[in-house]
Every structure is written in structure tokens, then in C-alpha cells.
Design an enzyme around this catalytic site. Sequence first.
Site, short mmCIF file in Angstrom:
data_model
loop_
_atom_site.label_atom_id
_atom_site.label_comp_id
_atom_site.label_asym_id
_atom_site.label_seq_id
_atom_site.Cartn_x
_atom_site.Cartn_y
_atom_site.Cartn_z
N ASN A 68 -55.33 -2.93 0.67
CA ASN A 68 -54.08 -3.65 0.20
C ASN A 68 -53.48 -4.44 1.20
O ASN A 68 -53.25 -4.01 2.27
CB ASN A 68 -53.26 -2.56 -0.57
CG ASN A 68 -51.94 -3.00 -1.08
OD1 ASN A 68 -51.36 -3.92 -0.44
ND2 ASN A 68 -51.67 -2.50 -2.00
N ASP A 108 -50.69 -6.24 0.63
CA ASP A 108 -49.19 -6.48 0.43
C ASP A 108 -48.25 -6.70 1.59
O ASP A 108 -47.59 -7.54 1.98
CB ASP A 108 -48.73 -5.38 -0.59
CG ASP A 108 -49.09 -5.23 -1.97
OD1 ASP A 108 -49.98 -6.18 -2.00
OD2 ASP A 108 -48.77 -4.37 -2.53
N HIS A 109 -48.37 -5.80 2.63
CA HIS A 109 -47.66 -5.72 3.78
C HIS A 109 -48.03 -6.58 4.72
O HIS A 109 -47.07 -6.73 5.77
CB HIS A 109 -47.44 -4.03 4.10
CG HIS A 109 -46.95 -3.31 3.30
ND1 HIS A 109 -45.55 -3.54 2.56
CD2 HIS A 109 -47.27 -2.23 2.68
CE1 HIS A 109 -45.39 -2.72 1.73
NE2 HIS A 109 -46.34 -1.68 1.61
N ARG A 137 -39.72 -14.12 7.53
CA ARG A 137 -39.57 -15.52 7.87
C ARG A 137 -39.60 -16.69 7.16
O ARG A 137 -39.68 -18.03 7.19
CB ARG A 137 -40.31 -15.78 9.32
CG ARG A 137 -40.06 -15.12 10.45
CD ARG A 137 -38.48 -15.68 11.02
NE ARG A 137 -38.12 -14.83 12.08
CZ ARG A 137 -38.09 -14.90 13.35
NH1 ARG A 137 -38.98 -15.94 13.88
NH2 ARG A 137 -37.58 -14.07 14.25
N HIS A 167 -50.31 -6.57 -4.91
CA HIS A 167 -49.36 -6.37 -6.08
C HIS A 167 -48.54 -7.46 -6.26
O HIS A 167 -47.68 -7.73 -5.26
CB HIS A 167 -48.64 -4.99 -5.63
CG HIS A 167 -47.87 -4.40 -6.78
ND1 HIS A 167 -47.04 -3.31 -6.63
CD2 HIS A 167 -47.37 -5.10 -7.93
CE1 HIS A 167 -46.21 -3.23 -7.69
NE2 HIS A 167 -46.36 -4.26 -8.42
N ARG A 217 -45.55 -8.20 -7.49
CA ARG A 217 -44.30 -7.71 -8.21
C ARG A 217 -43.39 -8.84 -9.16
O ARG A 217 -43.57 -10.00 -8.44
CB ARG A 217 -43.56 -7.21 -7.04
CG ARG A 217 -44.16 -5.96 -6.58
CD ARG A 217 -43.26 -5.21 -5.38
NE ARG A 217 -42.33 -4.55 -6.07
CZ ARG A 217 -42.35 -3.10 -6.41
NH1 ARG A 217 -43.25 -2.46 -5.75
NH2 ARG A 217 -41.18 -2.59 -6.94
N ARG A 221 -41.67 -9.96 -3.98
CA ARG A 221 -40.84 -9.58 -2.55
C ARG A 221 -42.07 -9.62 -1.52
O ARG A 221 -41.57 -9.81 -0.33
CB ARG A 221 -40.30 -8.09 -2.26
CG ARG A 221 -41.29 -7.00 -2.69
CD ARG A 221 -40.72 -5.68 -2.39
NE ARG A 221 -39.86 -5.36 -3.56
CZ ARG A 221 -39.60 -3.91 -3.86
NH1 ARG A 221 -40.05 -3.12 -3.11
NH2 ARG A 221 -38.86 -3.69 -4.80
N HIS A 222 -43.26 -9.44 -1.86
CA HIS A 222 -44.34 -9.62 -0.91
C HIS A 222 -45.43 -10.83 -1.24
O HIS A 222 -45.33 -12.05 -0.95
CB HIS A 222 -44.91 -8.40 -0.16
CG HIS A 222 -45.26 -7.33 -1.24
ND1 HIS A 222 -45.75 -7.64 -2.22
CD2 HIS A 222 -44.72 -6.13 -1.21
CE1 HIS A 222 -46.02 -6.30 -2.82
NE2 HIS A 222 -45.25 -5.41 -2.70
N GLU A 250 -52.84 -5.24 -8.61
CA GLU A 250 -51.89 -4.17 -8.88
C GLU A 250 -50.78 -5.05 -9.89
O GLU A 250 -50.12 -6.24 -9.42
CB GLU A 250 -51.32 -3.66 -7.89
CG GLU A 250 -52.14 -2.56 -7.17
CD GLU A 250 -51.41 -1.83 -6.32
OE1 GLU A 250 -50.19 -1.81 -6.11
OE2 GLU A 250 -52.07 -1.35 -5.33
N THR A 261 -41.24 1.32 -2.67
CA THR A 261 -42.70 1.04 -2.98
C THR A 261 -43.02 1.92 -4.36
O THR A 261 -41.83 2.31 -4.97
CB THR A 261 -43.64 2.02 -2.06
OG1 THR A 261 -44.98 1.75 -2.18
CG2 THR A 261 -43.26 3.33 -1.59
N THR A 262 -44.18 1.80 -5.00
CA THR A 262 -44.52 2.36 -6.16
C THR A 262 -44.28 3.89 -6.07
O THR A 262 -45.08 4.65 -5.53
CB THR A 262 -45.97 2.05 -6.66
OG1 THR A 262 -46.15 0.58 -6.30
CG2 THR A 262 -46.14 2.41 -7.90
N GLU A 272 -56.28 5.53 -11.41
CA GLU A 272 -56.05 5.74 -10.02
C GLU A 272 -54.84 6.78 -9.63
O GLU A 272 -53.75 6.82 -10.63
CB GLU A 272 -55.53 4.50 -9.24
CG GLU A 272 -55.39 4.61 -7.95
CD GLU A 272 -54.97 3.39 -7.02
OE1 GLU A 272 -55.22 2.25 -7.51
OE2 GLU A 272 -54.41 3.34 -6.00
N HIS A 303 -52.20 5.75 -2.27
CA HIS A 303 -50.72 5.61 -2.02
C HIS A 303 -50.65 6.77 -0.82
O HIS A 303 -50.81 7.83 -0.97
CB HIS A 303 -49.90 6.01 -3.13
CG HIS A 303 -48.35 5.65 -2.85
ND1 HIS A 303 -48.13 4.28 -3.11
CD2 HIS A 303 -47.44 6.10 -2.25
CE1 HIS A 303 -46.72 4.07 -2.95
NE2 HIS A 303 -46.38 5.20 -2.19
N GLY A 304 -50.11 6.39 0.48
CA GLY A 304 -49.69 7.15 1.42
C GLY A 304 -50.70 7.81 2.16
O GLY A 304 -50.64 8.65 3.15
N GLY A 330 -53.19 0.71 2.12
CA GLY A 330 -52.39 -0.56 2.59
C GLY A 330 -51.82 -0.31 3.94
O GLY A 330 -52.12 -0.60 5.05
#
Length: 237
Positions: free
Chosen positions: A7, A9-10, A18, A43, A45, A49-50, A70, A100-101, A151, A191-192, A213
Site C-alpha cells: 500500500n 498511501d503514506h 507540501r 486508497h 478516499r 487526503r493522500h 481500496e 485510518t480505516t 480481507e 492493517h497494522g 503499507g
Amino acid sequence: MPKLGVNVDHVATLRQARRGSLPSPAWAAREAQAAGASSIVCHLREDRRHIQDSDLATIRLAVRLPLNLEMAAHPEIVRIACRLKPEQATLVPERRRELTTEGGLNLRQGGRRLSDAVRRLSDAGIRVSLFIDPSFDSVRRSADLGVPMVELHTGRYAEVAAGAARRRELEKLKEVVRLGRKEGLIVAAGHGLDYTNTRPVAAIPEMEELNIGFSIVVRAIEVGFRRAVKEMVRLAR
Ligand code: PXP
């Protein structure tokens, strides 16, 4: 051994700090491909946001790996997905204020919007997966919705302290995975998951795919930060 979906996203989260072009999620997708990832996950969204809409096209062009998009079962996002035609769409719950989700889909109340999204995405030839809490009920309801894949949300497994509580969560995951397979579903998890807790989940025999991710982006910073500073120290002298 399950496949790894990476993932990105981050990477986009950092870029959005920036609002520039770096770091690029498409570049990260290429790096993930070179490192042996099996798919790229991002993802889109509603609040963007990302990941931005334009990232979808650049990631598509950057890699030959399957794309797992996602997304919430929101009509606008469903339209975008049907146009983009990723190999896979994972339907997730989305709350505006969440970091986060936070949990799996609520399949008791998902109702019409969710089943419409499943139908429209499937009709577009996209494999649909539902992001659900690891419970028997969620697996049965997913099978009833006719999706080929689920998932399992591993947030709770990842959050509880290592030891007896973690082992209990792992056992629960194993049983739910088994039921999923019995119901004819492809089962993934995510996740996590990080460098300390992924192994036991990867060892579940029927597990098809793990999607990870945040911990990979953190690790990339940890292993690369010293080198980055060294290079700048040399330039700044
Ligand atoms: N799978 C799904 C469905 C997710 O929503 C997320 C978080 O975006 C992940 C996997 C990856 O979680 P993490 O970033 O904690 O590895």
C-alpha cells in the site's frame, strides 16, 4: 505463502504535506515491484487526503503489477473505479474524521449502497473484495453478497499486547480464514501488520494475500534516514 500487496498511501501522505510532486507513489510502486511485491494497493478516499485521482493513472503506467483500489462504496468513487478498471477493488468503510480505516464494513447496515457497488464493480470486470472484521458473521454475510474475496481487518490482532491476547486473536483469525475458504472465498488480511507481527499471519495456510503499507514506509525512513543526512552533510560543508 501469501502474496504481498504494498500500500503506497503514506508515500502520498508525505507528498501532500507540501502539495508537491515528491515523494511519488508511482515511484514507490515501481520500487515495490522491483522488490518482489505481488500487487500495488492504494486508497482513493473521498476527502483525497493522500492518493489523488492523477496518482491512479501514474501508478497504472509505472507498474505491470495488479492494482488493488481500496475505496468506499460511494457512487462517485465507484464511477472512477469502473473507468479505471483496477484488477481488484476492496470496499472499505470510510469515516471522514478517522485517522485510518478503523474497522471492517458493517454488513448489517451496508444495505443497498454496498450491494450496488459490488454489482457495478463486478459488472465492470473488477474482482471485488470486502474489508471485514474477522468474525464468522461477517464472512457469512460476505459470501451471501456474492463477492469472491474478503480481507480480514488485523487491527485488533496488531494492537493487543504480544503474548496470550495476541495468540487468541491469531487463533480467531485462523478459524475465520478456514470458514472463509469453506464458503469458497479467497481470504486476505491487512492493517497494522509490521516487522514484528506479520510472520504468524503469513503462516496461516489458507491465507492468500497480505496488504501492508504504513510499517513499510516507516521502515524505509528508518533504514534510509542516516544515509540521507550523510549525503546532505557532505553537500552542506
Ligand atoms: N488493507 C486495507 C483494506 C486498509 O484499509 C489498509 C490501510 O489503508 C491496509 C490494508 C494497510 O494497513 P497498514 O497501512 O496499517 O499496513
